[in-house]
Design an enzyme around this catalytic site. Structure first.
Site, mmCIF file in Angstrom:
data_model
loop_
_atom_site.group_PDB
_atom_site.id
_atom_site.type_symbol
_atom_site.label_atom_id
_atom_site.label_comp_id
_atom_site.label_asym_id
_atom_site.label_seq_id
_atom_site.Cartn_x
_atom_site.Cartn_y
_atom_site.Cartn_z
ATOM 1 N N TYR A 146 -13.421 -1.291 -21.027
ATOM 2 C CA TYR A 146 -13.942 -2.592 -20.609
ATOM 3 C C TYR A 146 -15.462 -2.551 -20.644
ATOM 4 O O TYR A 146 -16.080 -1.476 -20.642
ATOM 5 C CB TYR A 146 -13.417 -3.002 -19.224
ATOM 6 C CG TYR A 146 -13.852 -2.126 -18.075
ATOM 7 C CD1 TYR A 146 -15.144 -2.192 -17.549
ATOM 8 C CD2 TYR A 146 -12.947 -1.257 -17.464
ATOM 9 C CE1 TYR A 146 -15.536 -1.408 -16.473
ATOM 10 C CE2 TYR A 146 -13.327 -0.460 -16.388
ATOM 11 C CZ TYR A 146 -14.622 -0.550 -15.893
ATOM 12 O OH TYR A 146 -15.002 0.233 -14.837
ATOM 13 N N HIS B 265 -12.736 7.820 -12.641
ATOM 14 C CA HIS B 265 -12.704 6.885 -13.757
ATOM 15 C C HIS B 265 -14.124 6.787 -14.297
ATOM 16 O O HIS B 265 -15.081 6.637 -13.539
ATOM 17 C CB HIS B 265 -12.180 5.542 -13.242
ATOM 18 C CG HIS B 265 -12.647 4.345 -14.000
ATOM 19 N ND1 HIS B 265 -12.422 4.198 -15.342
ATOM 20 C CD2 HIS B 265 -13.313 3.235 -13.601
ATOM 21 C CE1 HIS B 265 -12.928 3.030 -15.725
ATOM 22 N NE2 HIS B 265 -13.486 2.448 -14.696
ATOM 23 N N ASP C 286 17.909 -10.950 2.030
ATOM 24 C CA ASP C 286 19.279 -11.424 2.214
ATOM 25 C C ASP C 286 20.166 -10.201 2.307
ATOM 26 O O ASP C 286 19.998 -9.227 1.568
ATOM 27 C CB ASP C 286 19.717 -12.388 1.114
ATOM 28 C CG ASP C 286 19.767 -11.741 -0.263
ATOM 29 O OD1 ASP C 286 19.038 -10.745 -0.497
ATOM 30 O OD2 ASP C 286 20.508 -12.237 -1.126
ATOM 31 N N GLU D 228 34.076 -4.125 -3.037
ATOM 32 C CA GLU D 228 33.131 -3.022 -2.953
ATOM 33 C C GLU D 228 33.848 -1.914 -2.182
ATOM 34 O O GLU D 228 34.313 -2.136 -1.055
ATOM 35 C CB GLU D 228 31.858 -3.448 -2.231
ATOM 36 C CG GLU D 228 31.041 -4.468 -3.015
ATOM 37 C CD GLU D 228 29.793 -4.913 -2.269
ATOM 38 O OE1 GLU D 228 29.593 -4.468 -1.115
ATOM 39 O OE2 GLU D 228 29.022 -5.718 -2.823
ATOM 40 N N ASP E 18 -18.343 3.268 9.981
ATOM 41 C CA ASP E 18 -18.362 3.889 8.664
ATOM 42 C C ASP E 18 -19.250 5.121 8.712
ATOM 43 O O ASP E 18 -20.287 5.123 9.385
ATOM 44 C CB ASP E 18 -18.873 2.921 7.597
ATOM 45 C CG ASP E 18 -18.474 3.361 6.197
ATOM 46 O OD1 ASP E 18 -18.980 4.402 5.727
ATOM 47 O OD2 ASP E 18 -17.638 2.677 5.569
ATOM 48 N N GLN E 19 -18.852 6.155 7.983
ATOM 49 C CA GLN E 19 -19.627 7.395 7.970
ATOM 50 C C GLN E 19 -20.927 7.258 7.185
ATOM 51 O O GLN E 19 -21.837 8.086 7.310
ATOM 52 C CB GLN E 19 -18.789 8.516 7.380
ATOM 53 C CG GLN E 19 -18.410 8.294 5.908
ATOM 54 C CD GLN E 19 -17.510 9.374 5.368
ATOM 55 O OE1 GLN E 19 -17.435 10.462 5.908
ATOM 56 N NE2 GLN E 19 -16.804 9.071 4.282
ATOM 57 N N VAL F 262 -13.358 -4.006 1.634
ATOM 58 C CA VAL F 262 -12.135 -4.420 2.340
ATOM 59 C C VAL F 262 -12.402 -4.541 3.840
ATOM 60 O O VAL F 262 -12.049 -5.541 4.469
ATOM 61 C CB VAL F 262 -10.984 -3.440 2.072
ATOM 62 C CG1 VAL F 262 -9.725 -3.860 2.832
ATOM 63 C CG2 VAL F 262 -10.689 -3.354 0.582
#
Length: 812
Positions: free
Chosen positions: A255, A224, A541, A640, A34-35, A14
Site C-alpha cells: 500500500y 509490518h 437461536d 437427532e 499509559d506508560q 482506542v
C-alpha cells in the site's frame, strides 16, 4: 451522573476514543493511564501510517470504520485536521484481482457506502503515478483517507479532559488488583488507582495486561514494514501532505500514501515476524518507541522492486527511512472486545487498528454504560467467542502468522483455515475418511462437505454446475446427496454443533428467564427458542430439550451462548451449566425412509404417536444408548441421535448397516445447507445477529409475550409493531448465477439490502438467497436484482418455505 470508577489502560487511539465516548455519555470518573508520554505514547497508534480503507467483508467492521471516518473528519487540533479525506483506491494487476475488486465493490455497496469501479485509465486519472500498462482496473471509495492518529488521540484527550477525565502519562501498570472475583483497582509504578471497572486498551501489550487477571488473550504482535522515500522528482513542489488517494496494490501485498513530495510504502509480503508482549522494550529502553523495531532492508527488497514497477516515478527516488512496526493480529482477524469470563469488571478492547478505533470506542462505551451495544453487532468481536483449543499458544501463533501472510489474499468464503489441522474429529471420522469425505472446518471440527464415495449418485440427475466462484469447494455430489436425502434417507454428522447441559433445582426457572418461549414444559419436550439481549436483539437461536425434571440439553450456536448462560447463573448455586460437546456426538438421520431404518433397531416406539415432532426420549439403538430428538434441520422426517463419544462409531455402523439396503446415503454440509434453505431455516450469525429482532428475522413465532418476564421482553413489546425490514426469501432461475452471500440487492439502481445465506435448491430447481430488505419490497412476486461480481442477477421474492409448506413430511 459521574458513573462508576473506570480505569482505562492505554492512551492510544482506542483508549482515547473510549475515554471520549464514555465521558460523553456521562461517566466522568475515568482515569486513563499509559506508560508513555502523551499524545504519542509509543504504541502502534504512534507510528501507524493512518490509511483508512472501509471496505471489509464484515458489515460490522465496515460500520466501525465508517464511524471512525465520520468522527475523525469532525476533529481537529488547533486547526490541524485529524483526517485527510483523499479517497482510497485499490488497483488490480491480474484478472483474478479485478474479479475480486468487483466482489469487494459488492460488499461496500451492500453496507451502504458509496464506491466506484474504475477502468485502468480512470485509475491513472485518480493517481497519476500509477503505471497505466500494469493496471487492469480499480475500486475507488471516495470517503476513505488518512487518519492522523496522534492528532486524533490528542483531540479526543482534550474533549474527554474537558468533561473531567484524568489522563496520567508515564504510569506503568504493574498489576490489576482484584478481590472476590472483581477488579478493585490498578497498581502502577506511581501508586494505586481504585476502580470498579478496568478496560485494557493496551494494544500490543494487551496479552501482558490480561495475564494479570489470568486471562488468555489470543493476540500476537507482528512486525509490518513501513518505508518512506525521499523526494520524488515528479512530486516536487507538493506543499499539501496528501493530494492523491491512498493506494493498495494487493497483488503484491503493498500500500502507498502521500507525504508531501515523498511516498510511504507499507508491505505485508515479507516473512511473518512475531514477537511476544513480554519481549517489547519499555518506553525508556527503546531507541525510537517500543512499537518500532529495526528496519530489515533485505525483507523489503521485493517491495521496492515492485513499487518501481507500479509507480515508475519512484525510480528517481530512494528509500531513506523505514521501520518494522508492531501491530496486533488475531486468529480470525477480528478485534477482542468484552468482559473477562472470570473477573468481573475487567474488560478488553484489543487488536483494534486505527481504521476501526472510534467505532470500537463507541461500541465499548455503549456496552459499558447501557449494558449492550446498540450501534454495532458485536458477535464477531466478542472476546469470549473462542473454543478452548483456539486459545492455545501453538494455535494462536500459527493462525496469527497465517493471517499476516493472507492479509491481502483473495480468500473464498468456504476456504478452510490452515495449520494446525486436524484438531477436533468426531467419532465418525475414520468412517468418513473411508467414504472419501472432503473436509472443511467448523470451530476446529473436521466436517464433511460431501463424500466422494457418492460420486455414482450423480449419474442420471440434473445437477447444474454453478459459476466459477461458487464452484470452488463444491461438487455435483452435493446436489446428489441433497436429492437422495429427500428420496430415501441420509446420515449427517451433527457433532460440530455445541451442546450444553443445564442442571439443578433452579434450571427450569433459569431457562425461562433467559429464553423467549416457554421451555419449562413436560419431560420430553423440545422447544425452539431465542436468547435475546436487553434491547430485544437476537443473541442466538437454540433448542431446549427437557430430559428430566432438573435436566435440560441446549442445542447452542457457539461459545458465546455458553458465556451468556454462565454470566446469568444465579448466585445461590441452584443451576449448573457445562459444555458436553467434547464428550458426545450426534447423527442426524433424516429422510422419508428414516423410520424404516430406525424402528427395527430398537424396542422403543418411534411411530408418529410414539415420538411426536419436537419431542425427545431416551432409547437404545442396537446396543447404543441414545437421546433421540424428533427434529430436522433439513425438513424431512427424522431424528437427532445423541450418544457418548466412545459409542459414536458403533452408532454410525449400526445405522449405516440398516440404511444401506434401503438406498440410504451419508451426506455432507453442502447438501445440508441447500436443504435447510429450501425450508427457510435461519442460521444465527449469518441470517440474523444481535442487530436484528425476532419479528424482522421471521422467528417471531418463538416469542411468547404472554408469559412471565424474560430478558428482552420489554424491548420486544416496543419493537413488535415497528418492523421496517425483513429477512426475505428470493429465488433465482439462472443456475449459473448462484450467489454466495454478502452481495448487494438492488431495486433498480438503488442498493436496498444484502444477501445473507445462499445456495442452489436441488429439490425446487432454483437458486435461493435470503436477504435483508425494507418491508415495502418483501411482497411475493417482487422482482429485484443481486449484484454478483459484474452481473445483475434477477431474483424474485418468494413465499416461504419453498419446500413442504404444509410440514407433512416433517410430521408424517
Amino acid at each position: 451522573m459521574a458513573g462508576p470508577r473506570v480505569v482505562i489502560i492505554g492512551a492510544g487511539v482506542v483508549g482515547a476514543a473510549l475515554a471520549d465516548e464514555i465521558s460523553a455519555r456521562g461517566w466522568t470518573e475515568v482515569t486513563v493511564v499509559d506508560q508513555g508520554p502523551l499524545p504519542a505514547t509509543g504504541g502502534s497508534s504512534s507510528h501507524a501510517p493512518g490509511l483508512v480503507f472501509q471496505t471489509n467483508s464484515s458489515k460490522t467492521m465496515t460500520e466501525m470504520a465508517r464511524y471512525t471516518v465520520e468522527k475523525f473528519c469532525s476533529l481537529d487540533v488547533d486547526g490541524k485536521p485529524c483526517f485527510l479525506q483523499v479517497g482510497g483506491l485499490e488497483v488490480a494487476t491480474t484478472p483474478e484481482r479485478l474479479t475480486e475488486l468487483r466482489r469487494r465493490h459488492g460488499w461496500i455497496t451492500a453496507w451502504g457506502i458509496d464506491a466506484r469501479l474504475l477502468s485502468a485509465d480512470e485509475c491513472v486519472e485518480q493517481h497519476p503515478l500509477v503505471n497505466r500498462d500494469k493496471v487492469l482496473g480499480g475500486l475507488l471509495v471516495p470517503t476513505d483517507g488518512l487518519a492522523k492518529a496522534v492528532l486524533a488521540v490528542e483531540a479526543q484527550i482534550r474533549r474527554a479532559t474537558e468533561r473531567g477525565v484524568t489522563f496520567l502519562a508515564r504510569h506503568e501498570v504493574l498489576d490489576v488488583q482484584q478481590a472476590d472475583g472483581r477488579v478493585t483497582g490498578v497498581l502502577t509504578d506511581q501508586g494505586e488507582i481504585a476502580a470498579d471497572i478496568v478496560v485494557c486498551c493496551a494494544g500490543i501489550w494487551g496479552p501482558k495486561i490480561a495475564r494479570m487477571v489470568g486471562m488468555n488473550l489470543p493476540l500476537t504482535p507482528l512486525a509490518h514494514q513501513l518505508a518512506w522515500t525521499g523526494p520524488v522528482p515528479a512530486l516536487a513542489g507538493q506543499t499539501e501532505e496528501a493530494v492523491r488517494p491512498i493506494l493498495r496494490h494487493q497483488d503484491a501485498d503493498l500500500y502507498y500514501r502521500d507525504r508531501f513530495d515523498g511516498i510511504g510504502i507499507g508491505y505485508y509480503g515479507h516473512r511473518p515476524m512475531p514477537i511476544t508482549a513480554d519481549e517489547i522494550l519499555s518506553v525508556d529502553e527503546a531507541d525510537d518507541m517500543p512499537s518500532v523495531l529495526k528496519f530489515t532492508e533485505d525483507d523489503f527488497a521485493d517491495a521496492w522492486t515492485e513499487t518501481q514497477s507500479l509507480l515508475p516515478a519512484t525510480k528517481d527516488a530512494k528509500v531513506e527511512e523505514g521501520i518494522n512496526g508492531l501491530f496486533s493480529f488475531t486468529t480470525d482477524n477480528f478485534p477482542l472486545l468484552g468482559e473477562s469470563p472470570d473477573v468481573k469488571g475487567f474488560w478488553v478492547a484489543e487488536a483494534v487498528w486505527v481504521t476501526h478505533s472510534a467505532g470500537v470506542g463507541r461500541a465499548m462505551a455503549e456496552w459499558l454504560v447501557d449494558g449492550y451495544c446498540s450501534s454495532f453487532d458485536l458477535h464477531e468481536c466478542d472476546v469470549n467467542r473462542f473454543e478452548p483449543h483456539q486459545l492455545s499458544p501453538e494455535y494462536v501463533l500459527a493462525r496469527d502468522c497465517q493471517n499476516f501472510v493472507e492479509v491481502y489474499d483473495i480468500l473464498h468464503p468456504l476456504q478452510p483455515s490452515g495449520k494446525p489441522r486436524p484438531i477436533r474429529t468426531s467419532p465418525f471420522h475414520a468412517r468418513q475418511q473411508e467414504h472419501g469425505a472432503v473436509f472443511l472446518e467448523a470451530n476446529g471440527w473436521e466436517r464433511p462437505q460431501w463424500y466422494e464415495a457418492n460420486a455414482s449418485l450423480v449419474e442420471g440427475r440434473n445437477i447444474p454446475t454453478p459459476g466459477d466462484w461458487a464452484a470452488q469447494y463444491w461438487s455435483p455430489i452435493v446436489g446428489a446427496e441433497a436429492q437422495a436425502t429427500r428420496e430415501t434417507v441420509a446420515m449427517y454428522d451433527m457433532t460440530a454443533l455445541k451442546r450444553l447441559e443445564v442442571t439443578g433445582p433452579g434450571a427450569a426457572a433459569f431457562l425461562e428467564r433467559l429464553t423467549s418461549s416457554k421451555v419449562a414444559k413436560s419431560v420430553g419436550s423440545v422447544t425452539y427458542t431465542l436468547l435475546l439481549d436487553h434491547d430485544g436483539g437476537i443473541r442466538s437461536d437454540v433448542t431446549v430439550a427437557r430430559l428430566a425434571r432438573d435436566l435440560f440439553q441446549v442445542g447452542a450456536n457457539g461459545n458465546l451462548d455458553l458465556d451468556w448462560l454462565t454470566r446469568h447463573l444465579p448466585a445461590d448455586g441452584t443451576v449448573q451449566v457445562r459444555d458436553i460437546t467434547p464428550g458426545t456426538c450426534c447423527i442426524g438421520l433424516w429422510g422419508p425412509l428414516a423410520r424404516k431404518v430406525l424402528q427395527p433397531l430398537t424396542d422403543e416406539d418411534f411411530s408418529n404417536d410414539g415420538l411426536k415432532y419436537f419431542r425427545a426420549k431416551r432409547a437404545h439403538i442396537g446396543s447404543v444408548p441414545v437421546t433421540a430428538m424428533r427434529l430436522s434441520y433439513v425438513g424431512e422426517l427424522g431424528w437427532e441421535l445423541y450418544t457418548t463419544a466412545d459409542l459414536g462409531q458403533k452408532l454410525w455402523d449400526t445405522l449405516w448397516q440398516a440404511a444401506q439396503p434401503l438406498g440410504g446415503v451419508i451426506a455432507g454440509r453442502g447438501a445440508f445447507n441447500s436443504l435447510r434453505l429450501e425450508k427457510g431455516y435461519r442460521s444465527f450469525g449469518t441470517d440474523m445477529t444481535y442487530e436484528h429482532d425476532p419479528y424482522e428475522a421471521g422467528v417471531g413465532f418463538a416469542v411468547k409475550l404472554d408469559r412471565d418476564d424474560f430478558i428482552g421482553k420489554a424491548a420486544l413489546e416496543r419493537r413488535k409493531d415497528d418492523v421496517r425490514r425483513k429477512l426475505t426469501c428470493l429465488t433465482i432461475d439462472d443456475p449459473q448465477s448462484v450467489v454466495m452471500g454478502k452481495e448487494p440487492v438492488y431495486d433498480g439502481d438503488r442498493a436496498v439490502g444484502y444477501v445473507t445465506s445462499a445456495a442452489y435448491g436441488y429439490t425446487i430447481g432454483k437458486g435461493i438467497a435470503y436477504a435483508w430488505l425494507p418491508t415495502e419490497l418483501t411482497a411475493p412476486g417482487t422482482t429485484l436484482h443481486i449484484g454478483y461480481f459484474d452481473q445483475r442477477v434477477e431474483a424474485v421474492v418468494a413465499e416461504e418455505p419453498l419446500f413442504d409448506p404444509t410440514m407433512s413430511r416433517l410430521r408424517g
